[in-house]
Design an enzyme around this catalytic site. Structure first.
Site, PDB file in Angstrom:
ATOM      1  N   PHE A 123       0.857  -1.190   0.000  1.00 14.90           N
ATOM      2  CA  PHE A 123       0.000   0.000   0.000  1.00 14.90           C
ATOM      3  C   PHE A 123       0.887   1.230   0.000  1.00 14.90           C
ATOM      4  O   PHE A 123       1.736   1.385   0.887  1.00 14.90           O
ATOM      5  CB  PHE A 123      -0.859  -0.039   1.273  1.00 14.90           C
ATOM      6  N   ILE A 157       7.449   2.310   2.164  1.00 23.27           N
ATOM      7  CA  ILE A 157       6.388   1.387   1.756  1.00 23.27           C
ATOM      8  C   ILE A 157       6.764  -0.058   2.127  1.00 23.27           C
ATOM      9  O   ILE A 157       7.705  -0.633   1.570  1.00 23.27           O
ATOM     10  CB  ILE A 157       6.095   1.511   0.234  1.00 23.27           C
ATOM     11  N   GLU A 367       0.592   3.572  10.149  1.00 21.29           N
ATOM     12  CA  GLU A 367      -0.880   3.616  10.089  1.00 21.29           C
ATOM     13  C   GLU A 367      -1.390   4.766  10.969  1.00 21.29           C
ATOM     14  O   GLU A 367      -2.478   4.704  11.543  1.00 21.29           O
ATOM     15  CB  GLU A 367      -1.492   2.264  10.459  1.00 21.29           C
ATOM     16  N   SER A 370       0.574   8.445  17.122  1.00 27.16           N
ATOM     17  CA  SER A 370      -0.310   8.623  18.290  1.00 27.16           C
ATOM     18  C   SER A 370      -0.984   9.997  18.244  1.00 27.16           C
ATOM     19  O   SER A 370      -2.154  10.137  18.597  1.00 27.16           O
ATOM     20  CB  SER A 370       0.496   8.503  19.585  1.00 27.16           C
ATOM     21  N   GLU A 371      -0.239  11.019  17.807  1.00 24.05           N
ATOM     22  CA  GLU A 371      -0.825  12.376  17.762  1.00 24.05           C
ATOM     23  C   GLU A 371      -1.997  12.407  16.780  1.00 24.05           C
ATOM     24  O   GLU A 371      -3.057  12.966  17.078  1.00 24.05           O
ATOM     25  CB  GLU A 371       0.234  13.408  17.312  1.00 24.05           C
TER      26      GLU A 371
HETATM   27  C1  LIG Z   1       7.650   0.510   9.945  1.00 26.59           C
HETATM   28  C2  LIG Z   1       6.874   1.438   9.082  1.00 26.59           C
HETATM   29  C3  LIG Z   1       6.150   0.931   8.011  1.00 26.59           C
HETATM   30  C4  LIG Z   1       5.422   1.801   7.182  1.00 26.59           C
HETATM   31  N1  LIG Z   1       4.748   1.283   6.111  1.00 26.59           N
HETATM   32  C5  LIG Z   1       4.028   2.105   5.304  1.00 26.59           C
HETATM   33  C6  LIG Z   1       3.331   1.577   4.165  1.00 26.59           C
HETATM   34  O1  LIG Z   1       3.310   0.368   3.914  1.00 26.59           O
HETATM   35  N2  LIG Z   1       2.671   2.449   3.355  1.00 26.59           N
HETATM   36  C7  LIG Z   1       2.641   3.799   3.594  1.00 26.59           C
HETATM   37  O2  LIG Z   1       2.011   4.517   2.820  1.00 26.59           O
HETATM   38  N3  LIG Z   1       3.310   4.327   4.653  1.00 26.59           N
HETATM   39  C8  LIG Z   1       3.999   3.515   5.517  1.00 26.59           C
HETATM   40  N4  LIG Z   1       4.689   4.027   6.589  1.00 26.59           N
HETATM   41  C9  LIG Z   1       4.721   5.471   6.773  1.00 26.59           C
HETATM   42  C10 LIG Z   1       3.899   5.946   7.972  1.00 26.59           C
HETATM   43  O3  LIG Z   1       2.535   5.790   7.730  1.00 26.59           O
HETATM   44  C11 LIG Z   1       4.303   7.402   8.268  1.00 26.59           C
HETATM   45  O4  LIG Z   1       5.633   7.355   8.734  1.00 26.59           O
HETATM   46  C12 LIG Z   1       3.411   8.047   9.303  1.00 26.59           C
HETATM   47  O5  LIG Z   1       2.131   8.281   8.782  1.00 26.59           O
HETATM   48  C13 LIG Z   1       3.990   9.358   9.812  1.00 26.59           C
HETATM   49  O6  LIG Z   1       4.372  10.179   8.763  1.00 26.59           O
HETATM   50  P1  LIG Z   1       5.832  10.860   8.741  1.00 26.59           P
HETATM   51  O7  LIG Z   1       6.831   9.807   9.053  1.00 26.59           O
HETATM   52  O8  LIG Z   1       5.960  11.597   7.460  1.00 26.59           O
HETATM   53  O9  LIG Z   1       5.827  11.866   9.959  1.00 26.59           O
HETATM   54  P2  LIG Z   1       5.200  13.328   9.969  1.00 26.59           P
HETATM   55  O10 LIG Z   1       3.839  13.324   9.415  1.00 26.59           O
HETATM   56  O11 LIG Z   1       6.185  14.260   9.365  1.00 26.59           O
HETATM   57  O12 LIG Z   1       5.095  13.608  11.525  1.00 26.59           O
HETATM   58  C14 LIG Z   1       6.216  14.017  12.335  1.00 26.59           C
HETATM   59  C15 LIG Z   1       5.707  14.268  13.739  1.00 26.59           C
HETATM   60  O13 LIG Z   1       4.750  15.351  13.747  1.00 26.59           O
HETATM   61  C16 LIG Z   1       3.547  14.918  14.355  1.00 26.59           C
HETATM   62  N5  LIG Z   1       2.423  15.582  13.691  1.00 26.59           N
HETATM   63  C17 LIG Z   1       2.183  15.634  12.363  1.00 26.59           C
HETATM   64  N6  LIG Z   1       1.038  16.312  12.126  1.00 26.59           N
HETATM   65  C18 LIG Z   1       0.549  16.692  13.327  1.00 26.59           C
HETATM   66  C19 LIG Z   1      -0.611  17.403  13.756  1.00 26.59           C
HETATM   67  N7  LIG Z   1      -1.490  17.900  12.885  1.00 26.59           N
HETATM   68  N8  LIG Z   1      -0.793  17.616  15.083  1.00 26.59           N
HETATM   69  C20 LIG Z   1       0.104  17.119  15.980  1.00 26.59           C
HETATM   70  N9  LIG Z   1       1.216  16.427  15.643  1.00 26.59           N
HETATM   71  C21 LIG Z   1       1.439  16.217  14.336  1.00 26.59           C
HETATM   72  C22 LIG Z   1       3.519  13.420  14.147  1.00 26.59           C
HETATM   73  O14 LIG Z   1       2.680  12.791  15.094  1.00 26.59           O
HETATM   74  C23 LIG Z   1       4.977  13.066  14.345  1.00 26.59           C
HETATM   75  O15 LIG Z   1       5.245  12.982  15.716  1.00 26.59           O
HETATM   76  C24 LIG Z   1       5.412   3.192   7.438  1.00 26.59           C
HETATM   77  C25 LIG Z   1       6.130   3.699   8.541  1.00 26.59           C
HETATM   78  C26 LIG Z   1       6.844   2.845   9.355  1.00 26.59           C
HETATM   79  C27 LIG Z   1       7.591   3.404  10.519  1.00 26.59           C
END
Ligand SMILES: Cc1cc2nc3c(=O)[nH]c(=O)nc-3n(C[C@H](O)[C@H](O)[C@H](O)COP(=O)(O)OP(=O)(O)OC[C@H]3O[C@@H](n4cnc5c(N)ncnc54)[C@H](O)[C@@H]3O)c2cc1C
Length: 384
Positions: A123, A157, A367, A370-371
């Site tokens: 995905f 991904i 997925e 926590s925030e």
């Molecule tokens: C092991 C693993 C597997 C994964 N597999 C997939 C996959 O198969 N497919 C896929 O599409 N993605 C995948 N991901 C990506 C994952 O979904 C994202 O890492 C996640 O959604 C967070 O996005 P980011 O890393 O860009 O962090 P960011 O969105 O940049 O967030 C950084 C920090 O800011 C905080 N933050 C962001 N917005 C807000 C808000 N509005 N209010 C308060 N706090 C906020 C977040 O909570 C976090 O602490 C995977 C991630 C991991 C770690």
């Protein structure tokens, strides 16, 4: 709740527990070094039907209910989390979009192969500038004659390097974006313009790879939009409904790991620590253990209750977020506390606690962090 499960399912659950103890546990530490699950294990997982837990029987899967599926995840995450991750995308985010919103033809073409473990499903939503803020994606899809042309980069991904089929979320209308301008596509490995980057080096889940996925004028047949042409613009809804269930699965994984960690602590306390400790110290450790038991019991009730709600057709958006936050944060607290009990032994890379501690931290990110779960929960509470 668990007692309501059928005898047939209970037999399957025990078979999986046995598989975890006999086959997965012994390779767990080696996987951390090799960063790869042995092919033999993947074959065994195929034979057990583990790639099709949630896919209905009519499409070749085991057709488990949500509560049954999460029970199996609890079992599999009693060991190195990469095993669950290897089957997780095929059972969840990689296939559920096709199951929920796909055409009958798409379901018949893809689901049986995914369920058999023949084609791994992945995905692709997250991008360098769009993680938590999924509506900010910039991967575009433009219709040209009988093909969609995709351009953009996805990151992190899961299983991208082994996937044969991807659910890809892309913008089809720049003006509308998440409000009717995002669509979900089925992209197959080998379609021109699709390439996979090298695997990310992560702190945990080392045997489960995440990679960059790049679309450079990638040509996708017109009919490969999930649900067909009448579903153009509805991909954001598809993505969000897939994630609701994914969050419950994450809760189950965290719970399975926490349960295992507590059992390892009990063993340690019984066998080693008690000797030579003062009465006061023994009581302190017992209190830590009691707190683990309380948190795990609460987490299990929440998880099973929400899974049952989903099985009865309820909307679980807020509850799934509550489960994800509670279970994943609980598992991290328990893993931390286990290090206090194990001390240096628990920090050795040869100790299962050390692996589980790193793995459970990642559950709090994917997925939805926590925030983000808390934002969803608050939004739903304020709506009521
Ligand atoms: C092991 C693993 C597997 C994964 N597999 C997939 C996959 O198969 N497919 C896929 O599409 N993605 C995948 N991901 C990506 C994952 O979904 C994202 O890492 C996640 O959604 C967070 O996005 P980011 O890393 O860009 O962090 P960011 O969105 O940049 O967030 C950084 C920090 O800011 C905080 N933050 C962001 N917005 C807000 C808000 N509005 N209010 C308060 N706090 C906020 C977040 O909570 C976090 O602490 C995977 C991630 C991991 C770690």
């Amino acid at each position: 709740m668990a007692s309501a499960m059928s005898e047939e399912f209970e037999k399957f659950r025990l078979k999986i527990r046995n598989f975890v103890e006999k086959e997965l546990d012994p390779v767990s530490i080696k996987i951390e070094q090799d960063t790869k699950i042995p092919d033999k294990i993947v074959d065994q997982m195929r034979q057990l039907g583990l790639f099709g837990l949630s896919i209905p029987k009519e499409y070749g899967g085991l057709g488990l209910s949500t509560i049954e599926e999460i029970t199996i995840y609890e079992e599999i995450t009693r060991t190195n989390a990469c095993h669950r991750s290897r089957i997780g995308t095929s059972n969840g985010i990689g296939s559920m979009g096709i199951l929920y919103d796909g055409t009958e033809e798409q379901k018949r073409k893809y689901l049986p192969r995914i369920a058999a473990g023949e084609w791994t499903a992945a995905f692709a939503l997250t991008e360098p500038d769009a993680g938590s803020d999924a509506a900010n994606i910039s991967t575009s899809a433009v219709l040209k004659d009988d093909h969609w042309v995709l351009n953009g980069t996805k990151q992190f991904i899961t299983n991208a390097d082994t996937a044969r089929v991807f659910t890809v979320i892309a913008v089809t209308d720049e003006q509308k974006r998440a409000r009717g301008g995002v669509s979900a596509f089925i992209v197959e490995q080998g379609m021109p313009g699709l390439s996979i980057g090298s695997a990310d080096l992560k702190m945990g889940l080392k045997g489960s790879h995440t990679n960059e996925v790049v679309f450079k004028d990638c040509q996708v047949p017109k009919e490969n939009i999930i649900g067909g042409m009448e579903k153009v613009g509805e991909g954001f809804k598809t993505a969000m409904s897939v994630l609701d269930k994914g969050r419950l699965s994450m809760g189950a994984c965290a719970l399975g790991a926490a349960q295992k960690i507590m059992e390892l602590c009990i063993e340690k306390i019984k066998n080693k620590i008690i000797e030579g400790l003062q009465k006061k110290e023994i009581q302190a450790i017992q209190f830590d253990l009691a707190d683990m038991g309380i948190q795990i019991y609460a987490a299990r009730q929440m998880l099973y209750n929400t899974a049952s709600l989903r099985d009865h057709g309820g909307n679980i958006t807020a509850e799934a977020s509550m489960v994800k936050v509670f279970c994943t944060e609980m598992a991290s607290r328990i893993a931390e506390k286990a290090i206090d009990i194990f001390e240096m032994d628990g920090c050795l890379t040869s100790n299962q606690i050390e692996i589980l501690l790193r793995d459970v931290r990642l559950y709090r990110i994917y997925e939805g962090t926590s925030e983000i779960q808390r934002i969803i929960i608050a939004r739903n509470l304020l709506k009521k």
